[in-house]
Design a protein around this motif. Structure first.
Motif, mmCIF file in Angstrom:
data_model
loop_
_atom_site.group_PDB
_atom_site.id
_atom_site.type_symbol
_atom_site.label_atom_id
_atom_site.label_comp_id
_atom_site.label_asym_id
_atom_site.label_seq_id
_atom_site.Cartn_x
_atom_site.Cartn_y
_atom_site.Cartn_z
ATOM 1 N N TYR A 284 0.839 -1.199 0.000
ATOM 2 C CA TYR A 284 0.000 0.000 0.000
ATOM 3 C C TYR A 284 0.876 1.253 0.000
ATOM 4 O O TYR A 284 0.605 2.213 -0.715
ATOM 5 N N GLU A 285 1.930 1.232 0.795
ATOM 6 C CA GLU A 285 2.804 2.408 0.911
ATOM 7 C C GLU A 285 3.394 2.768 -0.443
ATOM 8 O O GLU A 285 3.388 3.928 -0.852
ATOM 9 N N MET A 287 2.290 1.840 -3.361
ATOM 10 C CA MET A 287 1.226 2.173 -4.292
ATOM 11 C C MET A 287 0.811 3.636 -4.092
ATOM 12 O O MET A 287 0.545 4.361 -5.040
ATOM 13 N N HIS A 288 0.775 4.034 -2.829
ATOM 14 C CA HIS A 288 0.425 5.414 -2.487
ATOM 15 C C HIS A 288 1.442 6.382 -3.095
ATOM 16 O O HIS A 288 1.088 7.386 -3.712
ATOM 17 N N ASN A 292 0.656 9.025 -6.183
ATOM 18 C CA ASN A 292 0.685 10.461 -5.932
ATOM 19 C C ASN A 292 1.603 11.227 -6.876
ATOM 20 O O ASN A 292 1.555 12.456 -6.929
ATOM 21 N N THR A 324 -8.813 6.961 -3.556
ATOM 22 C CA THR A 324 -8.404 6.686 -2.179
ATOM 23 C C THR A 324 -6.934 7.038 -1.960
ATOM 24 O O THR A 324 -6.577 7.662 -0.969
ATOM 25 N N LEU A 325 -6.089 6.646 -2.918
ATOM 26 C CA LEU A 325 -4.646 6.830 -2.736
ATOM 27 C C LEU A 325 -4.214 8.269 -2.962
ATOM 28 O O LEU A 325 -3.335 8.775 -2.258
ATOM 29 N N ALA A 326 -4.794 8.926 -3.943
ATOM 30 C CA ALA A 326 -4.252 10.226 -4.363
ATOM 31 C C ALA A 326 -5.313 11.322 -4.433
ATOM 32 O O ALA A 326 -5.005 12.454 -4.779
#
Lengths: 498, 246
Positions: A284-285, A287-288, A292, A324-326
């Motif tokens: 997840y980290e 991917m985030h 971004n 959700t991520l960005a």
């Protein structure tokens, strides 16, 4: 690789399930990442001390962070519904490629340390401690899952092996056992902005070359803008679109669509990659961070919309995760979904008359369409359920008069992975890729024989690369695989709206 | 009061407590664990009621299993629907005044018992005969089927072959519910039947029977397809946004 000796599986006459062949793929594993691939991502360079305990601790961490993992590890009843659904099992017969057996590689550790039954009576419930043998099995068989989610379609509890293999890969990265292919690429994205490590000058040069090609072929000045501030649309596309065949013909198609519709668009050298390989390694980290880059590019360039090119896994991250991520995307034009798929744009323009297509331009072809797994089962297009099946087909049919679908058991939500998804599109896994393509190749052979299909259209960079590589093993020409926007690009009547 | 009656009464109390507490704990764990990303298996419903209906179809009709394998589906439906009918038939042992619907269902409960055992034997047969399922079966998978078959067969045995003192059994269970332990008949088939039920209740929250709550918590089935409209931030993931440059 030249030293990989294996036989291409024969197409099965009645598609009967293969007999179990234990350990038939036990020799298959991708190259292990070196410290220089792991460390830039914050993972230990090589196998850490006390890795057995650290693996258990990381599993505990993930169990608290992800409901799906816990529910899926608990819920399986071993009914067997998934056992004949994975393309890698169908292509290899290795029982550990049955989704449930693959899950059990992780479930055995989960049961040993996180369930009462596994602590009291490990032998009864298949609970095992972490050891070298388990780690080896993990590394081999969690890299024989392309995270395509086909097993989940057929599971009475919706258990998604992709979630399990992402977790297993994440755990392995955290004890220093990474996969070279994915981790090396992620490091490139952080430093340069795309999977290929293609720097800004090279990218600018490539795009200029494309402008010249189109001018020469179509005598129209179609632009391929890069880092153009104030453009309306930021196009984020897989980097394979910049040079590989047939991907690049797709990129030309997007450019022609934008050109004729009068849409002011740009690429970004900072976010010149749609694919987010962090999904493959289940981080997840990571991917985030990768996601971004796109947010930053959109802000820097002051665009109003974000559009994604043809890329399957990218579209999953874009459609299902990007907000959700960005997000939030409050700085973009609220009249458009964020992000949009290029097919949604093109489809809308066909409906509104914003572009004009002449399907006769593709009369030399009979098309079929390969639903990319991550588009089909992990995302959507348009505003109705199942739009991801309808929109690409409508665009193809608008661009081309001859279209047939493959066997209904192999399309839409039941589509087979191309065999190279989920971080497996690397030459060190060539045997797996060829064998995993078997179910798709059988369905293709069927429409070639019975309907005279000449071309297979796809909307995913991995599918396109994978098919051009493995189709020759099955006696098909590598030119059979085309981009959907390649068809659009050929059918579009650039003069019609000048 | 026989010792056996007291032992069985205590076993039932302990098993019921374990099952309820175990399930409550497990369900709480599921409910409190975040889902960091939207992962509905597509195509997925666009509304909450649509997603609820999707889970309902999964629970009531085993929709995905139907798509997957017709034989497993038939045996699974025989077993689960049979079990449901048989359980409904048993409700009369817990009611002083039996509801009309429970009275009406009595004969069907017997068919249910037969269907249940037939389904179980079908599933077990596949587990043994079908190579792929044999490969993935462990000892606990066979034992679970054995336990359920024992429950079904011992129950049918009391219906068709060796009747027990059913009036006294009912008195025992009504007594249990009022914390007033009554005499339990001591014939073998009944004790086996009830003992196996106790065992099933105990292992419920610690075994693959967790698929019962699990099916309701499966994100691939219960999530709504609305990722582009709504952010879906997990509490543990939200702080990462502070690190980004813009």
């Amino acid at each position: 690789m030249a030293d990989q000796k294996f036989e291409t599986p024969a197409l099965r006459e009645f598609r009967e399930n293969p007999a179990i062949q234990k350990d038939s793929m036990a020799h298959s594993q991708p190259f292990i990442a070196k410290p220089e691939h792991n460390e830039p991502l914050g993972f230990p360079g090589e196998l850490v001390d006390n890795w057995e305990e650290k693996a258990v601790a990381k599993l505990g961490d993930l169990l608290e962070k992800n409901r799906a993992l816990r529910v899926y590890l608990d819920s399986c009843v071993k009914c067997g519904a998934c056992t004949d659904k994975c393309h890698y099992f169908l292509g290899t017969g290795d029982p550990k490629n049955m989704p449930v057996a693959r899950q059990d590689l992780l479930r055995s550790l989960y049961r040993r340390h996180f369930t009462l039954a596994g602590k009291i009576a490990p032998g009864l419930v298949g609970a095992k401690d972490m050891d070298k043998e388990m780690l080896d099995d993990w590394y081999k068989y969690f890299h024989q899952c392309s995270q395509c989610r086909r097993c989940s379609v057929f599971c009475p509890y919706g258990i998604d092996t992709a979630e399990i293999s992402m977790a297993a890969r994440d755990i392995m990265d955290h004890i220093g056992v990474g996969q070279k292919y994915s981790n090396e690429i992620l490091a490139k994205v952080h430093v340069i902005g795309n999977n290929l490590g293609l720097p800004e000058p090279a990218l600018a040069d490539t795009l200029e070359g494309l402008e010249e090609d189109v001018l020469e072929d179509d005598e129209v000045e179609v632009k391929f803008p890069l880092d153009q501030h104030g453009a309306d649309v930021l196009l984020v596309t897989p980097s394979a679109d910049f040079f590989a065949e047939p991907h690049v013909d797709g990129l030309i198609g997007y450019a022609k669509v934008f050109h004729q519709a009068g849409i002011n668009w740009t690429l970004s050298s900072q976010a010149s990659e749609a694919a987010n390989f962090a999904m493959f390694i289940g981080s997840y980290e990571q991917m985030h961070k990768v996601a971004n880059r796109i947010r930053k590019a959109a802000l820097d360039l002051g665009v109003k919309r974000i559009v994604f090119g043809e890329c399957g896994h990218a579209w999953r991250v874009a459609y299902s995760f990007l907000n959700t991520l960005a997000g939030p995307w409050d700085f973009l034009d609220p009249n458009y979904p964020v992000p949009q798929h290029i097919l949604e744009v093109t489809h809308g323009l066909i409906k509104s008359g914003g572009i004009v297509l002449d399907a006769e331009a593709n009369d030399d072809k009979v098309l079929t369409f390969h639903d990319s797994c991550n588009v089909a089962r992990a995302s959507r297009m348009g505003d109705m359920e199942g739009g991801q099946f309808i929109i690409p087909r409508e665009v193809i049919k608008a661009s081309c008069n001859n279209y047939v679908d493959m066997d209904p058991q192999t399309i839409h939500e039941k589509t087979f992975c191309c065999g190279g998804g989920g971080g497996l599109l690397t030459d060190d896994l060539m045997e797996l890729r060829v064998k995993g393509a078997l179910p798709r190749m059988e369905a293709l052979q069927d429409v070639v024989d019975n309907h005279g299909v000449t071309h297979l259209a796809a909307i995913c960079a991995i599918c396109k690369s994978q098919f051009s590589k493995v189709m020759p093993y099955y006696g098909f020409s590598m030119d059979m695989i085309v981009s959907v926007h390649q068809l659009v690009g050929e059918a579009i009547q650039l003069g019609a709206k000048e | 009061m026989s010792t056996l009656s007291v032992i069985y009464a205590l076993l039932f109390y302990a098993a019921a407590a374990l099952m309820v507490l175990g399930l409550v704990f497990r369900i709480k764990t599921y409910a409190s664990t975040p889902t960091p990303l939207k992962i509905p298996l597509m195509p997925a419903p666009l509304t909450k009621s649509g997603a609820a209906f999707r889970v309902f179809k999964e629970v009531a009709f085993f929709e995905s299993l139907f798509k997957s394998n017709r034989w497993i589906w038939i045996f699974a439906v025989l077993f689960h629907a049979g079990l449901a009918l048989a359980l409904a038939r048993h409700v009369r042992y817990f009611q002083a005044d039996v509801w009309m619907v429970i009275k009406l269902i009595q004969p069907f409960g017997i068919y249910g018992g037969l269907a249940m055992v037939a389904g179980l034997l079908g599933l077990w047969g596949r587990r043994i005969v079908q190579e792929r399922i044999r490969y993935i079966s462990g000892p606990s998978d066979h034992l679970m089927l054995a336990l359920l078959v024992v429950i079904g067969v011992s129950g049918l045995n009391m219906k068709f072959l060796a009747h027990t003192d059913i009036v006294q059994v009912k008195a025992f269970f009504l007594g249990l519910m009022r914390f007033n332990i009554q005499e339990l008949p001591t014939d073998g088939p009944l004790l086996i039947h009830l003992g196996a039920v106790v065992l099933l209740m105990i292992v419920f929250p610690f075994s693959k029977l967790l698929h019962v709550p699990g099916v309701f918590f499966s994100p691939s089935r219960n999530q709504v397809d609305d990722a582009r409209d709504k952010r879906h931030l997990a509490p543990w993931a939200a702080p990462m946004d502070a690190d980004r440059e813009a």
